[in-house]
Design a protein around this motif. Structure first.
Motif, mmCIF file in Angstrom:
data_model
loop_
_atom_site.group_PDB
_atom_site.id
_atom_site.type_symbol
_atom_site.label_atom_id
_atom_site.label_comp_id
_atom_site.label_asym_id
_atom_site.label_seq_id
_atom_site.Cartn_x
_atom_site.Cartn_y
_atom_site.Cartn_z
ATOM 1 N N PHE A 70 0.847 -1.204 0.000
ATOM 2 C CA PHE A 70 0.000 0.000 0.000
ATOM 3 C C PHE A 70 0.878 1.249 0.000
ATOM 4 O O PHE A 70 1.946 1.233 0.588
ATOM 5 C CB PHE A 70 -0.858 0.042 1.274
ATOM 6 C CG PHE A 70 -2.172 -0.680 1.175
ATOM 7 C CD1 PHE A 70 -3.300 -0.033 0.713
ATOM 8 C CD2 PHE A 70 -2.281 -2.005 1.549
ATOM 9 C CE1 PHE A 70 -4.513 -0.680 0.626
ATOM 10 C CE2 PHE A 70 -3.498 -2.675 1.460
ATOM 11 C CZ PHE A 70 -4.617 -2.011 0.997
ATOM 12 N N ALA A 76 -3.941 1.331 4.499
ATOM 13 C CA ALA A 76 -3.904 -0.114 4.775
ATOM 14 C C ALA A 76 -4.696 -0.455 6.036
ATOM 15 O O ALA A 76 -5.475 -1.421 6.061
ATOM 16 C CB ALA A 76 -2.455 -0.571 4.932
ATOM 17 N N LYS A 233 -8.244 -1.276 -1.931
ATOM 18 C CA LYS A 233 -7.097 -0.445 -2.347
ATOM 19 C C LYS A 233 -7.454 0.321 -3.630
ATOM 20 O O LYS A 233 -7.122 1.499 -3.788
ATOM 21 C CB LYS A 233 -5.888 -1.352 -2.582
ATOM 22 C CG LYS A 233 -4.594 -0.663 -2.940
ATOM 23 C CD LYS A 233 -3.501 -1.727 -3.161
ATOM 24 C CE LYS A 233 -2.280 -1.176 -3.849
ATOM 25 N NZ LYS A 233 -1.346 -2.263 -4.258
#
Lengths: 364, 364
Positions: A70, A76, A233
């Motif tokens: 990340f 994260a 993400k």
């Protein structure tokens, strides 16, 4: 325009900087890329050898089935907690009152996910088993930060960690590790990263604190968890077309520094003893359990700063680049040892601390 | 493990690649940093000269009061729409059915912000004034993408843009520009970036498409808007300690390519004519209005791919690195001109297209 930060400037201009690995400048990136072949292919939206290999390497190091890179730990960790909440169907988590998510992320967890947070323990100490057992409401996830940065990097006993992990497992509470500085506590615990991580369901580690990379983080856990985290993400806009500037530098500095964590820890203890000899400051914890401790002064920041700048100039030792206001009216700074420390003559540090101590007497 | 993408491999191994500026590899970063002094200080959590100067430069270029650098456009645009919704108190926005936020972000806008979306216009054409005027429900923000990438980079008339902008202004609807490829349409519109941006309340531009940087984006608007966007940037975990690897490369390639947009546009028109001479494909738009067009084949991707690979090998011209399934059972690819094009002998391109056209007759 932000006003010029003169303590920071004086720190940078000192002959020696006490904290960290050196300046955060372009050289950090350039050095990591020095031996990288220009033909090295970019990762593309989370795929490709450069990201895949590093994720695999870190999953193995952390003893987890899978890992994902990340751009930031903020992203994260919010995602980890959100997934654990969705998983259990309860939008409630618990963590320390000075958790990064609570005080340094502009309430992202609440604003983006509407997750309720329970603050465990007193601000001045780490979370104990009793705090966890004493919770009235059911939660999806408990986050533990090792070490607890905002209180000088304190740690629970390892037995406490094991007991909390066991209890959470029995109660169906997922345990997440904020391991921004995980590597730095392994020498104290005398454990491998994977041994510590085995106590947790999910783990985040960083690459720009003890490791000294440019930025970036890893989230690790089981395969289904990591697969779903990649969807989040993308939702966050963290699935950049190219993350390789961070990945290559993370890998480079990981390789260079991961075996130096013992040294940083020993040096922090040595340095803490020097600070402990001063009369007009106190440190927390009194004996470091990582490469970090905080230094507290009974003087307001505004009064201490000009004095400290003078000490830097007189001695050539930059002790800190930042003083923070403390609730009691005094101030504090964070000291963490890195590559800088070994190159500073100890006598010079002693001298600087002695002078600092004596000038504080004049303004206290 | 993802299966090996043989079209991509054949494209990479061709003597010439038709599309873009060259391979996305470490050299892109290394070149941008070649003349950067190692002492160049990092940005620190959104502050510092390197980020401030670039934000100021881009704000000026776009004719906006302020700008902020984001790691990704996904993050920048979700935040822009969220803020406009909060601003008006209506959680509803409108955009094209093939908007990036609708089809490429795993529904981040809905999952993170619970914002309702109204899809305007038909999938195969751009949004017209009538679509906007025909909306039954009130919205906070209308997003226009210039050019509309998923339909080959089509554009509304400039007069339409002006009329939509005027209408939105009157109705209290904020107008946001998805300008991922804004620079690339300025030659067709014969306008400056700031002239186009004046029609919009907020603007996002990218640095890795026409500009060819590593990653990153700018969001621009008025001062209050940008100030608040920085809070959201922190919430998203986009306020990295160091974004300079992206900023420095964005600046480097912006300087290098911003004046080449006319050339790319002329080349795209020239190349489109070559494609138009083929019998067994069609392009959209027939005459490009930017450096981009899409090529449609009446053949399923699975049948075309092996044939195309052979054409690449025979002619040394890699025409595309990716074929996409089309709804009608055929497939399509995206062509965009960049630095590569000027170095390819035109006769070789003609030859490759002629061979492609003739081999398609055999599989159609």
């Amino acid at each position: 325009m932000k006003e010029k930060n003169s303590l920071l400037e004086a720190y940078k201009q000192s002959k020696y900087q006490l904290v960290g690995h050196g300046p955060r400048n372009g050289q950090v990136l350039k050095e990591a890329f020095k031996d990288i072949d220009g033909h090295q292919e970019s990762d593309i939206y989370g795929t490709g050898k450069v990201i895949g290999d590093f994720e695999e390497k870190m999953a193995k190091y952390l003893g987890k089935k899978a890992a994902v890179f990340f751009p930031s730990g903020t992203m994260a960790q919010q995602i980890a907690l959100r997934m654990w909440c969705d998983n259990k169907g309860i939008k409630r988590v618990a963590y320390h009152p000075l958790c990064h998510l609570e005080i340094r992320e502009e309430d992202g967890l609440k604003e983006l996910h509407h997750i309720e947070t329970i603050l465990l323990a007193d601000e001045n100490r780490v979370i104990e088993l009793e705090d966890v057992m004493g919770m009235k409401e059911d939660i999806s996830c408990l986050l533990l930060e090792l070490p607890q940065r905002e209180i000088g990097g304190q740690l629970p006993d390892y037995k406490t960690l094991e007991a909390i992990s066991k209890y959470c497992g029995e109660k169906g509470i997922k345990l997440h590790l904020d391991g921004a500085r995980l590597y730095e506590v392994l020498p104290y615990y005398k454990k491998s990263a994977s041994e510590v991580c085995e106590l947790f369901d999910s783990v985040y580690v960083s690459f720009y604190k003890g490791i000294g990379g440019v930025a970036g983080s890893i989230l690790a856990g089981d395969e289904a968890f990591i697969k779903e985290s990649k969807i989040w993400k993308k939702r966050y806009g963290g699935d950049l077309i190219s993350l390789y500037p961070y990945i290559i530098s993370a890998d480079y500095y990981f390789n260079r520094r991961i075996d130096k964590m013992d040294q940083y820890y020993e040096e922090a203890k040595e340095l803490a003893e020097l600070f402990n000899k001063c009369d007009f400051l106190t440190i927390k914890p009194l004996k470091p359990v990582s490469n970090m401790f905080h230094v507290y002064f009974d003087v307001p920041k505004e009064k201490l700063e000009p004095v400290m700048i003078e000490v830097f100039k007189e001695t050539g030792i930059g002790l800190t680049n930042r003083l923070n206001d403390n609730k009691d009216g005094g101030c504090y700074c964070e000291i963490s040892t890195g590559d800088n420390y070994e190159n500073i003559p100890k006598e010079e540090i002693k001298k600087a601390l002695k002078i600092l101590d004596s000038v504080i007497t004049e303004i206290i």
